[in-house]
Design a protein around this motif. Structure first.
Motif, mmCIF file in Angstrom:
data_model
loop_
_atom_site.group_PDB
_atom_site.id
_atom_site.type_symbol
_atom_site.label_atom_id
_atom_site.label_comp_id
_atom_site.label_asym_id
_atom_site.label_seq_id
_atom_site.Cartn_x
_atom_site.Cartn_y
_atom_site.Cartn_z
ATOM 1 N N LEU A 72 -0.981 0.330 7.864
ATOM 2 C CA LEU A 72 0.253 -0.079 7.195
ATOM 3 C C LEU A 72 0.050 -0.202 5.688
ATOM 4 C CD1 LEU A 72 1.433 -2.796 9.742
ATOM 5 C CD2 LEU A 72 2.428 -0.529 9.416
ATOM 6 N N LEU A 73 -1.039 -0.823 5.277
ATOM 7 C CA LEU A 73 -1.321 -0.959 3.849
ATOM 8 C C LEU A 73 -1.582 0.401 3.210
ATOM 9 C CD1 LEU A 73 -3.610 -4.123 3.940
ATOM 10 C CD2 LEU A 73 -1.294 -3.985 3.003
ATOM 11 N N LEU A 74 -2.246 1.277 3.953
ATOM 12 C CA LEU A 74 -2.557 2.608 3.434
ATOM 13 C C LEU A 74 -1.293 3.407 3.167
ATOM 14 C CD1 LEU A 74 -4.937 4.529 2.776
ATOM 15 C CD2 LEU A 74 -4.742 5.397 5.108
ATOM 16 N N MET A 75 -0.267 3.251 4.016
ATOM 17 C CA MET A 75 0.942 4.052 3.816
ATOM 18 C C MET A 75 1.853 3.425 2.761
ATOM 19 S SD MET A 75 3.079 3.449 7.336
ATOM 20 C CE MET A 75 3.751 1.861 7.833
ATOM 21 N N MET A 76 1.651 2.172 2.382
ATOM 22 C CA MET A 76 2.482 1.550 1.355
ATOM 23 C C MET A 76 1.926 1.748 -0.051
ATOM 24 S SD MET A 76 5.178 0.157 2.651
ATOM 25 C CE MET A 76 5.671 -0.932 1.329
ATOM 26 N N TYR A 77 0.608 1.734 -0.207
ATOM 27 C CA TYR A 77 0.021 1.738 -1.549
ATOM 28 C C TYR A 77 0.379 2.968 -2.388
ATOM 29 C CZ TYR A 77 -3.402 2.680 -5.148
ATOM 30 O OH TYR A 77 -3.990 3.037 -6.322
ATOM 31 N N PRO A 78 0.221 4.217 -1.886
ATOM 32 C CA PRO A 78 0.515 5.363 -2.750
ATOM 33 C C PRO A 78 1.946 5.388 -3.258
ATOM 34 C CG PRO A 78 -0.704 6.060 -0.798
ATOM 35 C CD PRO A 78 -0.278 4.647 -0.567
ATOM 36 N N VAL A 79 2.879 4.944 -2.426
ATOM 37 C CA VAL A 79 4.284 4.910 -2.823
ATOM 38 C C VAL A 79 4.475 4.012 -4.036
ATOM 39 C CG1 VAL A 79 6.577 4.163 -2.091
ATOM 40 C CG2 VAL A 79 5.109 5.391 -0.498
ATOM 41 N N LEU A 80 3.865 2.842 -4.011
ATOM 42 C CA LEU A 80 4.043 1.871 -5.084
ATOM 43 C C LEU A 80 3.192 2.196 -6.303
ATOM 44 C CD1 LEU A 80 4.218 -1.116 -2.665
ATOM 45 C CD2 LEU A 80 6.075 -0.348 -4.143
#
Length: 369
Positions: A72-80
């Motif tokens: 979950l954290l991996l899929m949120m970080y690049p976006v932000l």
């Protein structure tokens, strides 16, 4: 991308419409395929590895499986990490766009999803709750892609993404309590079996949005300060960008491995999730375009308004559903179905958006970074 947008502007809407698929990267173009394959892989994994659920539960922190939390954290970080946090003033001066975006994202969108969830899924409380959570998670991810493909205002999209990111940190928990507990009580709706704590929702948002938001902001600030914006956006972001998709697919595999029995035993119930999602995306996009045209916005900012309002942050919705209700819950499954429907529908709406350009006054082509 800038050349494709210029060609779309000078060559007419017809040429732009034909180039949409070609302008998507291979990963983005086939995202529904990758999601479908991840779902199938998860179902097979759950059947072949019967002890998987126990293994995931053995490595939990705060009730959340560590491997799932990492996904979950991996899929949120690049976006932000892609958000341009220094551009807030560029759009906040356009009060029409800002007010319309806030109303659509934080009043109309959640209310519409709430209504659709209760209309289509009155007898499926877990799926219904999952859809309402999807409606609360405003788009901060793939909206940049849809906006670019539709030749929208890139700077406006970046600023609205930044505003939505910050607003979600402080508003998501309160809105979750309102739509999942308070409002159904006022309307006399049956919410038996669904116990929702606004503090649990706020905690999950703080972890799965707050942590990657802080990391994304610091990464951009340090990267631009030490190596410059050109290096950061042309070299660094292309390297970390695919991590969001890998994290999403990894999470989907694990969720479907845990939910295999429920999915295969109730396939029609799962299919019913798609109907309110389809109605939501089309209605939100259509209302937003009409509103943008009605308040005098040009095509570029009307398109940006529409896609930032119609899309949803399914990554955050999945994270909150897992954190509050568990990875094997119907709420989490509803969140996973979200991108499977959203991606092809919004790609289709890109074509529709380009067609609607003829109804707006001419304006200069959008500029690059």
């Amino acid at each position: 991308m800038a050349r494709a947008q210029e060609a779309a502007t000078t060559g007419g809407a017809e040429g732009a419409e034909g180039a949409v698929a070609a302008r998507l990267s291979r990963l983005d173009r086939y995202l529904p395929v990758w999601i479908g394959l991840a779902m199938a892989a998860g179902l097979l994994l759950g059947r072949w590895v019967p002890g998987l659920s126990a293994a995931l539960e053995a490595v939990e922190v705060g009730g959340i499986s560590v491997p799932i939390a990492l996904g979950l954290l991996l899929m949120m970080y690049p976006v932000l990490a892609k958000v341009r946090y220094d551009r807030l003033g560029a759009v906040t001066r356009d009060t029409r766009l800002l007010a319309a975006s806030l109303v659509l994202n934080w009043v109309v969108g959640p209310a519409l999803m709430f209504a659709l969830a209760w209309v289509f899924l009155p007898d499926l409380p877990e799926f219904r709750t999952g859809l309402i959570i999807v409606g609360l998670a405003r788009c901060i991810a793939m909206v940049v892609i849809w906006n670019d493909l539709a030749c929208g205002d890139r700077e406006a999209a970046a600023v609205l993404v930044a505003l939505n990111s910050l607003f979600q940190v402080v508003a998501f928990g309160a809105l979750g309590w309102f739509y999942l507990d308070l409002l159904p009580g006022w309307l006399g709706l049956d919410t038996s079996g669904i116990d929702v704590s606004p503090w649990e929702i706020a905690a999950m948002v703080a972890v799965f949005l707050g942590v990657p938001l802080a990391a994304g902001y610091l990464t951009r600030a340090l990267g631009e300060r030490t190596r410059g914006r050109a290096w950061y956006e042309q070299r660094f972001l292309p390297r970390v960008g695919p991590l969001a998709l890998y994290g999403l697919l990894f999470t989907i595999v694990l969720l479907f491995a845990l939910q295999g029995e429920a999915i295969t035993s109730q396939p029609l119930d799962v299919a019913r999730i798609a109907l309110p999602l389809l109605a939501y995306f089309v209605l939100m996009w259509g209302v937003s375009v009409l509103l943008g045209r009605g308040i005098g916005l040009g095509y570029q900012r009307s398109a940006t308004l529409a896609f930032t309002a119609a899309g949803n942050n399914f990554e955050l919705a999945i994270a909150v559903a897992i954190g509050v209700f568990g990875a094997a819950s119907g709420q989490a499954l509803a969140g996973v179905v979200g991108p499977l429907i959203e991606v092809p529908v919004l790609i289709g709406l890109v074509y529709v958006s380009l067609w609607t350009r003829r109804f707006f006054p001419p304006e200069p082509a959008p500029t690059g970074p």
